[in-house]
Design a protein around this motif. Structure first.
Motif, PDB file in Angstrom:
ATOM      1  N   ALA A 170       0.965  -0.732   0.006  1.00  0.00           N
ATOM      2  CA  ALA A 170      -0.113   0.116  -0.076  1.00  0.00           C
ATOM      3  C   ALA A 170       0.678   1.109  -0.132  1.00  0.00           C
ATOM      4  N   ASN A 171       1.710   1.381   0.516  1.00  0.00           N
ATOM      5  CA  ASN A 171       2.936   2.633   0.471  1.00  0.00           C
ATOM      6  C   ASN A 171       3.186   2.542  -0.722  1.00  0.00           C
ATOM      7  N   LEU A 172       3.625   1.367  -0.435  1.00  0.00           N
ATOM      8  CA  LEU A 172       4.861   1.967  -2.155  1.00  0.00           C
ATOM      9  C   LEU A 172       4.206   2.411  -3.403  1.00  0.00           C
ATOM     10  N   ALA A 173       2.970   1.186  -3.339  1.00  0.00           N
ATOM     11  CA  ALA A 173       1.742   2.046  -4.439  1.00  0.00           C
ATOM     12  C   ALA A 173       1.676   3.258  -4.761  1.00  0.00           C
ATOM     13  N   ASP A 174       1.315   4.301  -3.593  1.00  0.00           N
ATOM     14  CA  ASP A 174       0.970   5.716  -3.262  1.00  0.00           C
ATOM     15  C   ASP A 174       2.289   6.304  -3.553  1.00  0.00           C
ATOM     16  N   LEU A 175       3.469   5.974  -2.975  1.00  0.00           N
ATOM     17  CA  LEU A 175       4.358   6.890  -2.904  1.00  0.00           C
ATOM     18  C   LEU A 175       4.950   6.916  -4.744  1.00  0.00           C
ATOM     19  N   ASN A 176       4.762   6.176  -5.204  1.00  0.00           N
ATOM     20  CA  ASN A 176       5.093   5.792  -6.349  1.00  0.00           C
ATOM     21  C   ASN A 176       3.889   6.361  -7.115  1.00  0.00           C
ATOM     22  N   SER A 177       3.543   6.876  -7.038  1.00  0.00           N
ATOM     23  CA  SER A 177       2.388   8.273  -8.026  1.00  0.00           C
ATOM     24  C   SER A 177       2.920   9.201  -8.153  1.00  0.00           C
ATOM     25  N   GLU A 178       2.796   9.275  -9.938  1.00  0.00           N
ATOM     26  CA  GLU A 178       4.237  11.115 -10.146  1.00  0.00           C
ATOM     27  C   GLU A 178       3.456  11.444  -9.819  1.00  0.00           C
ATOM     28  N   ASP A 179       2.120  11.837  -9.109  1.00  0.00           N
ATOM     29  CA  ASP A 179       1.641  13.084  -8.132  1.00  0.00           C
ATOM     30  C   ASP A 179       2.416  13.847  -7.237  1.00  0.00           C
ATOM     31  N   LYS A 180       2.883  12.796  -6.258  1.00  0.00           N
ATOM     32  CA  LYS A 180       3.906  13.091  -5.473  1.00  0.00           C
ATOM     33  C   LYS A 180       3.085  13.638  -4.020  1.00  0.00           C
ATOM     34  N   PRO A 181       1.522  12.616  -3.659  1.00  0.00           N
ATOM     35  CA  PRO A 181       0.621  13.385  -2.684  1.00  0.00           C
ATOM     36  C   PRO A 181       1.118  13.744  -1.516  1.00  0.00           C
ATOM     37  N   PHE A 182       0.514  15.089  -0.621  1.00  0.00           N
ATOM     38  CA  PHE A 182       0.813  15.519   0.747  1.00  0.00           C
ATOM     39  C   PHE A 182      -0.546  15.067   1.419  1.00  0.00           C
ATOM     40  N   VAL A 183       0.010  14.484   2.935  1.00  0.00           N
ATOM     41  CA  VAL A 183      -1.171  14.036   3.720  1.00  0.00           C
ATOM     42  C   VAL A 183      -1.766  14.760   4.775  1.00  0.00           C
ATOM     43  N   LEU A 184      -2.905  16.086   5.058  1.00  0.00           N
ATOM     44  CA  LEU A 184      -3.134  16.506   6.054  1.00  0.00           C
ATOM     45  C   LEU A 184      -4.005  16.388   7.172  1.00  0.00           C
ATOM     46  N   LYS A 185      -3.352  16.293   8.363  1.00  0.00           N
ATOM     47  CA  LYS A 185      -3.857  15.849   9.096  1.00  0.00           C
ATOM     48  C   LYS A 185      -4.672  16.721  10.267  1.00  0.00           C
ATOM     49  N   LEU A 186      -5.469  16.728  10.137  1.00  0.00           N
ATOM     50  CA  LEU A 186      -6.579  17.602  11.097  1.00  0.00           C
ATOM     51  C   LEU A 186      -7.353  17.055  11.933  1.00  0.00           C
ATOM     52  N   HIS A 187      -7.394  17.733  13.058  1.00  0.00           N
ATOM     53  CA  HIS A 187      -8.511  17.148  14.124  1.00  0.00           C
ATOM     54  C   HIS A 187      -9.522  16.760  14.453  1.00  0.00           C
ATOM     55  N   SER A 188     -10.202  17.847  13.010  1.00  0.00           N
ATOM     56  CA  SER A 188     -11.873  17.540  12.639  1.00  0.00           C
ATOM     57  C   SER A 188     -12.303  18.744  12.044  1.00  0.00           C
ATOM     58  N   SER A 189     -12.964  18.536  11.429  1.00  0.00           N
ATOM     59  CA  SER A 189     -13.396  19.427   9.781  1.00  0.00           C
ATOM     60  C   SER A 189     -14.138  20.284  10.939  1.00  0.00           C
ATOM     61  N   LYS A 190     -13.969  20.175  11.935  1.00  0.00           N
ATOM     62  CA  LYS A 190     -14.468  21.900  12.290  1.00  0.00           C
ATOM     63  C   LYS A 190     -13.922  23.288  12.000  1.00  0.00           C
ATOM     64  N   GLY A 191     -14.612  24.476  12.172  1.00  0.00           N
ATOM     65  CA  GLY A 191     -14.164  25.609  10.846  1.00  0.00           C
ATOM     66  C   GLY A 191     -13.710  25.341   9.728  1.00  0.00           C
ATOM     67  N   LEU A 192     -14.408  24.463   9.295  1.00  0.00           N
ATOM     68  CA  LEU A 192     -13.795  24.523   7.663  1.00  0.00           C
ATOM     69  C   LEU A 192     -15.388  24.896   6.979  1.00  0.00           C
ATOM     70  N   GLY A 193     -15.372  25.762   5.862  1.00  0.00           N
ATOM     71  CA  GLY A 193     -16.715  26.081   5.160  1.00  0.00           C
ATOM     72  C   GLY A 193     -17.556  26.757   6.112  1.00  0.00           C
ATOM     73  N   LYS A 194     -18.764  26.028   6.049  1.00  0.00           N
ATOM     74  CA  LYS A 194     -19.670  27.014   6.610  1.00  0.00           C
ATOM     75  C   LYS A 194     -19.464  26.675   8.381  1.00  0.00           C
ATOM     76  N   ASP A 195     -19.114  25.809   8.334  1.00  0.00           N
ATOM     77  CA  ASP A 195     -18.643  25.232   9.064  1.00  0.00           C
ATOM     78  C   ASP A 195     -20.282  24.399  10.249  1.00  0.00           C
ATOM     79  N   ASN A 196     -20.742  23.934   9.237  1.00  0.00           N
ATOM     80  CA  ASN A 196     -21.832  22.898   9.587  1.00  0.00           C
ATOM     81  C   ASN A 196     -21.856  21.084  10.359  1.00  0.00           C
ATOM     82  N   VAL A 197     -20.145  21.183  10.893  1.00  0.00           N
ATOM     83  CA  VAL A 197     -19.888  19.903  11.206  1.00  0.00           C
ATOM     84  C   VAL A 197     -19.753  19.406  12.800  1.00  0.00           C
TER      85      VAL A 197
END
Length: 335
Positions: free
Chosen positions: A25-52
């Motif tokens: 799983a790791n290397l299949a993702d790492l092999n992506s040409e897009d080279k993704p970042f993974v941003l981790k948040l405690h929650s979605s609170k405060g995003l958009g209209k904050d309906n969560v």
């Protein structure tokens, strides 16, 4: 992918339920040409209209956002993209959100035409993300492959394997000259991109158990020194020299051992357990956000049956010509 002068590091791309040691799983993702970042948040609170309001809403929101087509707009997606653009100091159009998932609230994203940045810039990016996201938790990076210089193009997911805690044994090599190949119990293997690399074809390695397969063995890099990297000034970090040595071997091939108790050549072992417990396999300590972790590492190698001699106890193989031994994978084990 980040660059630190002449060095590079890899982003670890997590996904739902992934185990850090699940190589496939790791290397299949790492092999992506897009080279993704993974941003981790405690929650979605405060995003958009904050309906969560709770974790259950986080899960349903993540599903909803993943269902949004790329050519459609969503206020929370647009809000996230704007914040990421500010943190990464790029135009909003250069931010591509790949996936959103809950647990904590995770956003997988890429940057168009990502350019190498140094470690100082990475620290600044983390500060920027904290400023833009009140619920910022982390940006995930593989703890061992962060410091060592491994370009994702060096890896081949076809060679990835998480070995069970017992060893299977296969007879490998030319007919009537086979020797045991002992699989490395409890290790995680990361395949190197070697198919098509050599002029004599691929049957030295693939398909497995072909009559032209070379013998399988293992090589430790604990004794790496600055001169192994063309540096006589000692300006390498000795803690990570064994990992840098593996990169150097993949790029430039093997060199003969400095100490040659059984004659000149490159030394290896067909017995992974013996090598793991020997003086030749390094243990590397890495600082992570979960505290210090220790990993053992060694190379998977193949040796030309016509170019290797084994000691009477079959614990050590000596390859007199470095061209008769080839790396094909990296093994990592947390200890």
């Amino acid at each position: 992918m980040l660059g630190n002068k002449d060095q590079q590091c890899l982003f670890y791309n997590s996904s739902i339920g992934i185990n850090l040691h699940d190589a496939s799983a790791n290397l299949a993702d790492l092999n992506s040409e897009d080279k993704p970042f993974v941003l981790k948040l405690h929650s979605s609170k405060g995003l958009g209209k904050d309906n969560v309001k709770n974790e259950e809403d986080d899960s349903s929101l993540a599903q909803q956002l993943n269902d949004v087509q790329q050519n459609q707009s969503h206020p929370i997606i647009e809000d996230i993209r704007e914040r990421l653009a500010k943190a990464n100091e790029v135009d909003k159009k250069d931010i591509k959100i790949i996936r959103v998932y809950a647990g904590t609230f995770n956003v997988v994203y890429t940057l168009t035409n990502l350019k190498p940045i140094d470690n100082q810039s990475l620290l600044q990016l983390e500060k920027n993300l904290k400023n833009e996201f009140d619920k910022f938790l982390s940006v995930k990076i593989h703890p061992l492959l962060y410091r060592p210089s491994f370009d994702i193009s060096y890896f081949d997911e076809r060679g990835n394997k998480t070995f069970p805690n017992y060893s299977d044994t296969y007879q490998i090599g030319p007919p009537e000259r086979t020797i045991p190949y002992i699989q490395p119990a409890g290790w995680t293997g990361y395949g190197l991109r070697v198919l098509g690399k050599y002029k004599d074809g691929d049957t030295w390695l693939d398909p497995f158990l072909h009559s032209a397969n070379w013998y399988r063995a293992f090589h430790g890099t604990k004794n790496a020194r600055p001169e192994d990297f063309g540096r006589s000034d000692g300006c390498i970090d000795e803690r990570y020299a064994p990992i840098d040595a593996m990169l150097n071997i993949y790029q430039n091939g093997f060199e003969k051992a400095r100490t040659a108790a059984y004659g000149p050549g490159v030394y290896c072992s067909p017995d992974p357990q013996w090598l793991e417990n020997s003086y030749y396999v390094a243990t590397v300590e890495i600082d992570t956000k979960q505290g210090k972790k220790k990993y053992k590492c060694m190379l998977q190698v193949a040796t030309n049956p016509d170019g290797v001699q084994f000691t009477p106890d079959n614990e050590i193989g000596v390859v007199s010509n470095p061209e008769d031994i080839r790396p094909y994978g990296i093994l990592i084990k947390e200890v």
